[in-house]
Design a protein around this motif. Structure first.
Motif, PDB file in Angstrom:
ATOM      1  N   VAL A 125       0.811  -1.213   0.000  1.00 60.71           N
ATOM      2  CA  VAL A 125       0.000   0.000   0.000  1.00 60.71           C
ATOM      3  C   VAL A 125       0.850   1.271   0.000  1.00 60.71           C
ATOM      4  CG1 VAL A 125      -0.218   0.111   2.527  1.00 60.71           C
ATOM      5  CG2 VAL A 125      -2.037   1.063   1.079  1.00 60.71           C
ATOM      6  N   LEU A 126       2.045   1.228   0.589  1.00 61.72           N
ATOM      7  CA  LEU A 126       2.939   2.385   0.589  1.00 61.72           C
ATOM      8  C   LEU A 126       4.066   2.230  -0.435  1.00 61.72           C
ATOM      9  CD1 LEU A 126       3.233   3.172   4.412  1.00 61.72           C
ATOM     10  CD2 LEU A 126       2.124   4.567   2.658  1.00 61.72           C
ATOM     11  N   GLY A 127       3.906   1.278  -1.328  1.00 57.04           N
ATOM     12  CA  GLY A 127       4.931   1.030  -2.330  1.00 57.04           C
ATOM     13  C   GLY A 127       4.382   1.038  -3.738  1.00 57.04           C
ATOM     14  N   MET A 128       4.994   0.240  -4.607  1.00 60.42           N
ATOM     15  CA  MET A 128       4.648   0.245  -6.022  1.00 60.42           C
ATOM     16  C   MET A 128       3.182  -0.026  -6.302  1.00 60.42           C
ATOM     17  SD  MET A 128       4.039  -1.982  -8.764  1.00 60.42           S
ATOM     18  CE  MET A 128       4.862  -3.542  -8.444  1.00 60.42           C
ATOM     19  N   PRO A 129       2.542  -1.036  -5.681  1.00 64.07           N
ATOM     20  CA  PRO A 129       1.117  -1.260  -5.966  1.00 64.07           C
ATOM     21  C   PRO A 129       0.237  -0.080  -5.560  1.00 64.07           C
ATOM     22  CG  PRO A 129       2.091  -3.228  -5.029  1.00 64.07           C
ATOM     23  CD  PRO A 129       3.101  -2.136  -4.855  1.00 64.07           C
ATOM     24  N   GLY A 130       0.494   0.465  -4.367  1.00 67.97           N
ATOM     25  CA  GLY A 130      -0.290   1.622  -3.927  1.00 67.97           C
ATOM     26  C   GLY A 130      -0.104   2.804  -4.847  1.00 67.97           C
ATOM     27  N   GLY A 288       4.947  11.348  -7.121  1.00 69.04           N
ATOM     28  CA  GLY A 288       5.582  10.602  -6.050  1.00 69.04           C
ATOM     29  C   GLY A 288       5.394  11.214  -4.671  1.00 69.04           C
ATOM     30  N   ARG A 289       5.680  12.486  -4.533  1.00 73.26           N
ATOM     31  CA  ARG A 289       5.568  13.135  -3.220  1.00 73.26           C
ATOM     32  C   ARG A 289       4.122  13.227  -2.765  1.00 73.26           C
ATOM     33  NH1 ARG A 289       9.914  18.183  -3.059  1.00 73.26           N
ATOM     34  NH2 ARG A 289      11.820  16.906  -3.275  1.00 73.26           N
ATOM     35  N   ASP A 290       3.230  13.542  -3.684  1.00 68.09           N
ATOM     36  CA  ASP A 290       1.818  13.625  -3.327  1.00 68.09           C
ATOM     37  C   ASP A 290       1.297  12.274  -2.849  1.00 68.09           C
ATOM     38  OD1 ASP A 290       1.810  16.281  -4.009  1.00 68.09           O
ATOM     39  OD2 ASP A 290       0.838  15.998  -5.959  1.00 68.09           O
ATOM     40  N   PHE A 291       1.763  11.202  -3.489  1.00 72.05           N
ATOM     41  CA  PHE A 291       1.337   9.870  -3.079  1.00 72.05           C
ATOM     42  C   PHE A 291       1.732   9.578  -1.634  1.00 72.05           C
ATOM     43  CE2 PHE A 291       3.006   5.500  -2.490  1.00 72.05           C
ATOM     44  CZ  PHE A 291       1.794   4.842  -2.373  1.00 72.05           C
ATOM     45  N   VAL A 292       2.978   9.830  -1.296  1.00 72.92           N
ATOM     46  CA  VAL A 292       3.448   9.562   0.067  1.00 72.92           C
ATOM     47  C   VAL A 292       2.626  10.358   1.070  1.00 72.92           C
ATOM     48  CG1 VAL A 292       5.387   9.783   1.660  1.00 72.92           C
ATOM     49  CG2 VAL A 292       5.769   8.949  -0.670  1.00 72.92           C
TER      50      VAL A 292
END
Length: 345
Positions: A125-130, A288-292
């Motif tokens: 969830v906090l990596g590539m799939p998420g 990337g940053r928005d996702f985190v």
């Protein structure tokens, strides 16, 4: 000297990868050079894209050579270090593949904090799939409040995140999954608005009932009969992010029957559809940053939930991978290769 056990591609599979596809070897690792670290692999991610890497058919990434180490994302702990940047005991996200230890010069490593989140979530969830769910849905699907978003393989790590992100954006989420247990989890655990069992003999009728106002976004993970039924209900200007087509990954020949491409293109034209394939890393710079920030926040507030399917032992990775391609897993499939002192169950 330390050793590593590796799972390599013994031969290219025809259809479903069988035992002859995989070869296991043990190798002695060389002494560390200046700037290098020795990584102890703790978790290995299993993902559908790996099936394509086993084939030499044209793809977006080079195939694994016969005899080569099978690729995959990993969570590792630094076991020894000759680098100023990494200390023994540090947790990292790496791309070390199907093995128990690896040597790295630090390129591509990402530091993980076990106090912030379980380290295994860096593969889910906090990596590539998420991130795949986040970027594909928001950049291509662009769901609006009140619209209907449908996602197949909805209890997987990508699909479950897609539905929950859609809900967070005010859209209605409809998940397609295989079996009553998974459909119940979509409603009770992941908070979808509706769930449809693609294994049901009344799948077509059930899907129609679940989308009375049509489909505005279809996040494509599966292909095949599921997609055929979904396309009957897409609205004008619907958006279709194409993430994967797992139902055909083991196919050895073109399906029999009439050529359906003209009919599909006619539908794209008549309903002004947007159909866009993507590979998640093309959006890393822009999202990337928005996702985190967003995913960390959604997890903290309970807006997003996740499930992991943990298989014990690298020796069980081939069988688990075969199951992944038929939907046997429930949640993000990871192999626990080594000890994780933070995991209690």
């Amino acid at each position: 000297m330390p050793t590593t056990t590796q799972v390599r591609l013994a031969q290219r599979p025809v259809g479903t990868p069988d035992d002859a596809t995989f070869g296991v070897v043990e190798e002695e690792l060389p002494a560390l050079e200046e700037g290098q670290v020795l990584l102890r692999v703790v978790y290995l991610s299993l993902d559908p894209y790996m099936r394509g890497r086993m084939s030499d058919a044209p793809s977006y990434a080079d195939p694994v050579p016969v005899g080569g180490l099978l690729v995959g994302g990993t969570v590792c702990q630094v076991e020894d270090s000759r680098s100023e940047d990494w200390n023994e005991g540090d947790w990292v996200l790496s791309y070390s593949g199907w093995q128990t230890r690896a040597i790295s010069d630090g390129t591509g490593l990402r530091r993980l904090d076990p106090a912030q989140a379980p380290v295994s979530t860096a593969l889910g969830v906090l990596g590539m799939p998420g991130f795949t769910a986040y970027a594909g849905l928001l950049e291509i699907g662009r769901p609006q409040a009140g619209e209907t978003v449908v996602v197949a393989a909805a209890t997987g790590p990508v699909g479950s995140a897609v539905g929950q992100i859609a809900r967070a954006r005010g859209a209605r989420a409809v998940g397609i999954a295989g079996g009553a247990e998974k459909c119940a989890a979509l409603l009770d655990e992941f908070g979808f608005d509706a769930a449809v069992d693609h294994r049901s003999p009344t799948f077509a009728e059930d899907l129609a009932a679940a989308v009375p106002d049509g489909i505005d976004v279809y996040f494509e993970n599966v292909g095949g009969e599921v997609t055929k039924q979904v396309l009957r209900h897409v609205n004008k200007y619907a958006r279709i992010p194409v993430c994967g087509l797992v139902s055909g990954y083991n196919a050895t020949e073109v399906p029999e029957g009439p050529d359906r491409l003209p009919g599909f293109l006619g539908l794209v034209l008549r309903r002004s559809l947007t159909v866009r394939g993507f590979i998640q890393d093309e959006f890393l710079r822009t999202h990337g940053r928005d996702f985190v920030r967003d995913m960390t926040g959604w997890l903290a507030t309970g807006a997003v939930h996740y499930r992991e399917d943990v298989v014990q032992g690298l020796e069980n990775a081939p069988e688990a991978f075969r199951g992944l391609l038929t939907g046997a897993n429930f949640g993000k499939l990871v192999v626990q290769v080594g000890e994780d002192p933070h995991r209690t169950s």
